[in-house]
Design a protein around this motif. Structure first.
Motif, mmCIF file in Angstrom:
data_model
loop_
_atom_site.group_PDB
_atom_site.id
_atom_site.type_symbol
_atom_site.label_atom_id
_atom_site.label_comp_id
_atom_site.label_asym_id
_atom_site.label_seq_id
_atom_site.Cartn_x
_atom_site.Cartn_y
_atom_site.Cartn_z
ATOM 1 N N PHE A 124 -2.395 10.567 0.850
ATOM 2 C CA PHE A 124 -1.364 11.596 0.757
ATOM 3 C C PHE A 124 -1.009 12.092 2.139
ATOM 4 O O PHE A 124 -1.858 12.137 3.026
ATOM 5 C CB PHE A 124 -1.865 12.802 -0.036
ATOM 6 N N ILE A 125 0.236 12.516 2.301
ATOM 7 C CA ILE A 125 0.616 13.221 3.513
ATOM 8 C C ILE A 125 1.713 14.210 3.135
ATOM 9 O O ILE A 125 2.571 13.907 2.291
ATOM 10 C CB ILE A 125 1.082 12.264 4.628
ATOM 11 N N LEU A 126 1.669 15.396 3.703
ATOM 12 C CA LEU A 126 2.678 16.406 3.412
ATOM 13 C C LEU A 126 3.916 16.179 4.271
ATOM 14 O O LEU A 126 3.831 15.671 5.390
ATOM 15 C CB LEU A 126 2.113 17.805 3.668
ATOM 16 N N LYS A 127 5.071 16.574 3.749
ATOM 17 C CA LYS A 127 6.330 16.336 4.453
ATOM 18 C C LYS A 127 6.432 17.092 5.774
ATOM 19 O O LYS A 127 7.200 16.702 6.645
ATOM 20 C CB LYS A 127 7.514 16.692 3.548
ATOM 21 N N ASP A 128 5.666 18.167 5.898
ATOM 22 C CA ASP A 128 5.712 18.924 7.146
ATOM 23 C C ASP A 128 4.588 18.528 8.108
ATOM 24 O O ASP A 128 4.296 19.237 9.073
ATOM 25 C CB ASP A 128 5.649 20.426 6.870
ATOM 26 N N ALA A 129 3.972 17.372 7.867
ATOM 27 C CA ALA A 129 2.896 16.897 8.744
ATOM 28 C C ALA A 129 3.451 16.551 10.122
ATOM 29 O O ALA A 129 4.619 16.205 10.287
ATOM 30 C CB ALA A 129 2.217 15.682 8.135
ATOM 31 N N ALA A 130 2.602 16.648 11.113
ATOM 32 C CA ALA A 130 2.997 16.308 12.477
ATOM 33 C C ALA A 130 3.261 14.805 12.579
ATOM 34 O O ALA A 130 2.674 14.012 11.838
ATOM 35 C CB ALA A 130 1.894 16.712 13.451
ATOM 36 N N PRO A 131 4.153 14.399 13.505
ATOM 37 C CA PRO A 131 4.450 12.970 13.683
ATOM 38 C C PRO A 131 3.202 12.109 13.866
ATOM 39 O O PRO A 131 3.109 11.011 13.307
ATOM 40 C CB PRO A 131 5.329 12.959 14.938
ATOM 41 N N ALA A 132 2.240 12.610 14.628
ATOM 42 C CA ALA A 132 1.018 11.839 14.863
ATOM 43 C C ALA A 132 0.246 11.617 13.574
ATOM 44 O O ALA A 132 -0.396 10.575 13.393
ATOM 45 C CB ALA A 132 0.138 12.547 15.888
ATOM 46 N N GLU A 133 0.300 12.583 12.654
ATOM 47 C CA GLU A 133 -0.400 12.448 11.376
ATOM 48 C C GLU A 133 0.227 11.347 10.530
ATOM 49 O O GLU A 133 -0.481 10.587 9.862
ATOM 50 C CB GLU A 133 -0.358 13.771 10.609
ATOM 51 N N ARG A 136 0.851 -1.187 0.000
ATOM 52 C CA ARG A 136 0.000 0.000 0.000
ATOM 53 C C ARG A 136 0.890 1.241 0.000
ATOM 54 O O ARG A 136 1.878 1.301 0.743
ATOM 55 C CB ARG A 136 -0.924 -0.001 1.214
ATOM 56 N N VAL A 137 0.534 2.214 -0.820
ATOM 57 C CA VAL A 137 1.404 3.375 -1.040
ATOM 58 C C VAL A 137 0.773 4.669 -0.531
ATOM 59 O O VAL A 137 -0.379 4.970 -0.834
ATOM 60 C CB VAL A 137 1.731 3.533 -2.533
ATOM 61 N N ILE A 138 1.561 5.395 0.246
ATOM 62 C CA ILE A 138 1.184 6.732 0.686
ATOM 63 C C ILE A 138 2.140 7.713 0.020
ATOM 64 O O ILE A 138 3.355 7.590 0.159
ATOM 65 C CB ILE A 138 1.299 6.879 2.217
ATOM 66 N N MET A 139 1.601 8.666 -0.728
ATOM 67 C CA MET A 139 2.435 9.662 -1.379
ATOM 68 C C MET A 139 2.822 10.732 -0.362
ATOM 69 O O MET A 139 1.957 11.289 0.329
ATOM 70 C CB MET A 139 1.688 10.310 -2.546
ATOM 71 N N VAL A 140 4.117 10.983 -0.248
ATOM 72 C CA VAL A 140 4.629 11.987 0.686
ATOM 73 C C VAL A 140 5.192 13.132 -0.146
ATOM 74 O O VAL A 140 6.096 12.927 -0.953
ATOM 75 C CB VAL A 140 5.727 11.406 1.590
ATOM 76 N N THR A 141 4.663 14.329 0.038
ATOM 77 C CA THR A 141 5.033 15.415 -0.861
ATOM 78 C C THR A 141 4.956 16.770 -0.193
ATOM 79 O O THR A 141 4.312 16.925 0.854
ATOM 80 C CB THR A 141 4.106 15.410 -2.097
#
Length: 219
Positions: free
Chosen positions: A103-112, A79-84
């Protein structure tokens, strides 16, 4: 234990993601790669549960890497999560079409990040309502691209169609259960059956199919 692989061409980013994963008691690092080609080799060797994949990489970018992953039965189960750093419509929709789980942004919080890994590993899509609305809006802004009903939708029951329409809003199983007055377990059953009938590799792809077919509800 959830086995996580990381693919990013920046060593500092990989180090940061690795540190965030390793702090979680139910996760471990399965391997790392710095290019699309290396990522494919890595997956064939270690078969992780989750891949955190950067969109922009040299040679073969993340989107093409994602397409290659889902075209190869030997590694398509990852399973793939795009990190951008880029939350751009064309990337979101292209990645959904190619089978990204979220998707998750590179500056997301650790909990995210931790939540993202667990949600996608459980088979759910990490699609916030805001991201889903952007996908729907993208189609709305293209009048030449009229909804094209997927013939497979004819094989869905009325309840399955209704559930898929709610999935396309970005709602969770729990939220859909409240709307339809059923249990979350019943929603999961309808989602699983709809995915099987429509040939969707992920819950996220149900969103693409639903939006393309005009099968959505207003929230």
């Amino acid at each position: 234990m959830i086995r996580v692989a990381i693919a990013d061409d920046h060593e500092l980013v990989r180090m940061g993601l690795r540190a965030l994963v390793e702090r979680e008691s139910d996760m471990e690092i399965a391997g790392e790669a710095s290019s699309g080609y290396d990522t494919l080799h890595l997956l064939r060797r270690v078969h992780p549960d989750i891949l955190l994949l950067d969109i922009r990489m040299p040679g073969m970018d993340g989107l093409e890497t994602l397409r290659q992953i889902h075209a190869d039965p030997a590694i398509a189960d990852t399973r793939v999560i795009m990190v951008t750093t880029f939350e751009i419509d064309k990337y979101i929709f292209s990645a959904l079409q190619a089978g990204a789980g979220g998707f998750i942004l590179k500056d997301a919080a650790p909990a995210e990040l931790a939540r993202a890994v667990r949600v996608v590993k459980a088979g759910e899509a990490l699609l916030s309502p805001s991201v889903t609305r952007r996908v729907v809006s993208l189609f709305a802004q293209q009048p030449a691209s009229r909804p094209a009903t997927d013939p497979s939708l004819d094989g869905l029951t009325d309840r399955e169609r209704e559930t898929v329409a709610w999935v396309a809003t970005g709602a969770s199983n729990e939220e859909i259960a409240v709307e339809l007055f059923v249990s979350p377990a019943t929603v999961r059953t309808h989602v699983s059956r709809a995915m099987a009938k429509l040939g969707a590799r992920s819950r996220a792809q149900l969103v693409v199919i639903a939006v393309r077919s005009g099968l959505t509800v207003q929230r």
